[in-house]
Design a protein around this motif. Structure first.
Motif, mmCIF file in Angstrom:
data_model
loop_
_atom_site.group_PDB
_atom_site.id
_atom_site.type_symbol
_atom_site.label_atom_id
_atom_site.label_comp_id
_atom_site.label_asym_id
_atom_site.label_seq_id
_atom_site.Cartn_x
_atom_site.Cartn_y
_atom_site.Cartn_z
ATOM 1 N N GLU A 72 0.809 -1.221 0.000
ATOM 2 C CA GLU A 72 0.000 0.000 0.000
ATOM 3 C C GLU A 72 0.841 1.270 0.000
ATOM 4 O O GLU A 72 0.388 2.317 -0.461
ATOM 5 C CB GLU A 72 -1.007 0.002 1.152
ATOM 6 C CG GLU A 72 -0.431 0.115 2.528
ATOM 7 C CD GLU A 72 0.120 -1.183 3.087
ATOM 8 O OE1 GLU A 72 0.620 -1.138 4.217
ATOM 9 O OE2 GLU A 72 0.074 -2.237 2.432
ATOM 10 N N VAL A 73 2.090 1.208 0.473
ATOM 11 C CA VAL A 73 2.932 2.399 0.501
ATOM 12 C C VAL A 73 3.239 2.861 -0.935
ATOM 13 O O VAL A 73 3.115 4.047 -1.247
ATOM 14 C CB VAL A 73 4.214 2.138 1.321
ATOM 15 C CG1 VAL A 73 5.182 3.305 1.223
ATOM 16 C CG2 VAL A 73 3.856 1.866 2.776
ATOM 17 N N TYR A 116 -9.640 4.350 1.359
ATOM 18 C CA TYR A 116 -8.487 5.126 1.831
ATOM 19 C C TYR A 116 -8.495 5.256 3.351
ATOM 20 O O TYR A 116 -7.445 5.206 3.990
ATOM 21 C CB TYR A 116 -8.437 6.502 1.173
ATOM 22 C CG TYR A 116 -7.910 6.467 -0.248
ATOM 23 C CD1 TYR A 116 -6.658 5.934 -0.538
ATOM 24 C CD2 TYR A 116 -8.661 6.981 -1.298
ATOM 25 C CE1 TYR A 116 -6.172 5.891 -1.836
ATOM 26 C CE2 TYR A 116 -8.181 6.954 -2.601
ATOM 27 C CZ TYR A 116 -6.932 6.418 -2.868
ATOM 28 O OH TYR A 116 -6.449 6.380 -4.157
ATOM 29 N N MET A 119 -7.247 1.992 4.697
ATOM 30 C CA MET A 119 -5.810 1.899 4.462
ATOM 31 C C MET A 119 -5.057 2.776 5.465
ATOM 32 O O MET A 119 -4.044 2.358 6.034
ATOM 33 C CB MET A 119 -5.503 2.335 3.030
ATOM 34 C CG MET A 119 -4.195 1.859 2.493
ATOM 35 S SD MET A 119 -3.991 2.280 0.742
ATOM 36 C CE MET A 119 -5.000 1.017 -0.024
ATOM 37 N N ALA A 120 -5.564 3.976 5.715
ATOM 38 C CA ALA A 120 -4.934 4.876 6.691
ATOM 39 C C ALA A 120 -4.956 4.257 8.087
ATOM 40 O O ALA A 120 -3.971 4.351 8.835
ATOM 41 C CB ALA A 120 -5.647 6.227 6.694
ATOM 42 N N GLU A 122 -4.941 1.049 8.819
ATOM 43 C CA GLU A 122 -3.928 -0.019 8.826
ATOM 44 C C GLU A 122 -2.529 0.568 9.006
ATOM 45 O O GLU A 122 -1.737 0.069 9.813
ATOM 46 C CB GLU A 122 -3.971 -0.805 7.508
ATOM 47 C CG GLU A 122 -5.150 -1.712 7.358
ATOM 48 C CD GLU A 122 -5.017 -2.980 8.168
ATOM 49 O OE1 GLU A 122 -3.890 -3.503 8.314
ATOM 50 O OE2 GLU A 122 -6.041 -3.448 8.669
ATOM 51 N N LEU A 123 -2.216 1.615 8.247
ATOM 52 C CA LEU A 123 -0.892 2.227 8.335
ATOM 53 C C LEU A 123 -0.656 2.852 9.715
ATOM 54 O O LEU A 123 0.444 2.759 10.263
ATOM 55 C CB LEU A 123 -0.717 3.274 7.233
ATOM 56 C CG LEU A 123 -0.573 2.702 5.820
ATOM 57 C CD1 LEU A 123 -0.658 3.814 4.782
ATOM 58 C CD2 LEU A 123 0.716 1.919 5.668
ATOM 59 N N ARG A 126 0.206 0.116 12.176
ATOM 60 C CA ARG A 126 1.578 -0.347 11.983
ATOM 61 C C ARG A 126 2.574 0.658 12.553
ATOM 62 O O ARG A 126 3.572 0.285 13.161
ATOM 63 C CB ARG A 126 1.866 -0.568 10.495
ATOM 64 C CG ARG A 126 1.151 -1.758 9.934
ATOM 65 C CD ARG A 126 1.495 -1.958 8.491
ATOM 66 N NE ARG A 126 0.602 -2.931 7.895
ATOM 67 C CZ ARG A 126 0.529 -3.158 6.609
ATOM 68 N NH1 ARG A 126 1.302 -2.496 5.776
ATOM 69 N NH2 ARG A 126 -0.313 -4.058 6.135
ATOM 70 N N LEU A 127 2.310 1.938 12.332
ATOM 71 C CA LEU A 127 3.196 2.974 12.844
ATOM 72 C C LEU A 127 3.230 2.950 14.375
ATOM 73 O O LEU A 127 4.307 3.066 14.978
ATOM 74 C CB LEU A 127 2.746 4.347 12.349
ATOM 75 C CG LEU A 127 3.604 5.530 12.755
ATOM 76 C CD1 LEU A 127 5.038 5.368 12.265
ATOM 77 C CD2 LEU A 127 2.999 6.816 12.221
#
Length: 173
Positions: A72-73, A116, A119-120, A122-123, A126-127
């Motif tokens: 996704e990045v 989106y 996806m945000a 999920e990111l 992870r962060l």
């Protein structure tokens, strides 16, 4: 999960623009450093995300299974793949190319917003996990050097992130 905000009809619409890709155990799904514009949704199987350390060595970052996202990045605009992904078993993935997805978003912006947002989320998760691992690594290093705060619960063990990195260079650690 990534599709949590979507209705069943919206999920079907998103899935309709994806392409099913099948991989055998040991296949590279993504190669670190290669340009990319797509992301994948894992349908079945298990995958390992790994970072190249040079000299033929790598560090395992995470294992992924069904419903996990990869790539996704680059899909969001970074040109080069930041890590490699290797199939640990036979695996099926649904690949979404940026151009096809942008066309869908142009025609159905509510679906795009929901995807989106997923996806945000999920990111961001992870962060947050990475932040905790980095903090643990820094605190451990400071304590080992005698320069940092010592927790009240006694000496800290080597954090997972640092330990795995050290073991990649010297398995005896």
């Amino acid at each position: 999960m990534f599709f949590d905000d979507l209705t069943a009809e919206e999920i079907a619409r998103v899935e309709s623009i994806g392409v099913v890709r099948r991989y055998q155990k040991g296949d590279f799904v993504i190669d670190e450093g290669v340009p990319g514009t797509s992301f994948f949704l894992v349908l079945s199987g298990s995958l390992e995300v790994r970072k190249n350390l040079g000299s033929g060595k790598h560090k395992k970052l995470v294992d992924l299974t069904s419903c996990d996202l990869i790539g996704e990045v680059c899909f969001l605009g970074v040109i080069f793949r930041s890590a490699s992904v290797v199939a640990q078993s036979n695996a099926s993935l649904l690949e979404f190319e940026r151009d096809a997805f942008e066309e869908l978003v142009k025609n159905e912006p509510v679906i795009g917003l929901k995807v989106y947002r997923g996806m945000a989320r999920e990111l961001a998760q992870r962060l947050a996990r990475s932040d905790d691992e980095i903090k643990d690594t820094v605190l451990w290093a400071l304590n080992e050097a005698g320069r940092g705060p010592i927790s009240s619960d006694g000496p800290r063990s080597k954090p997972r992130l640092l330990l795995a990195s050290l073991q990649a260079f010297d398995p005896a650690i």
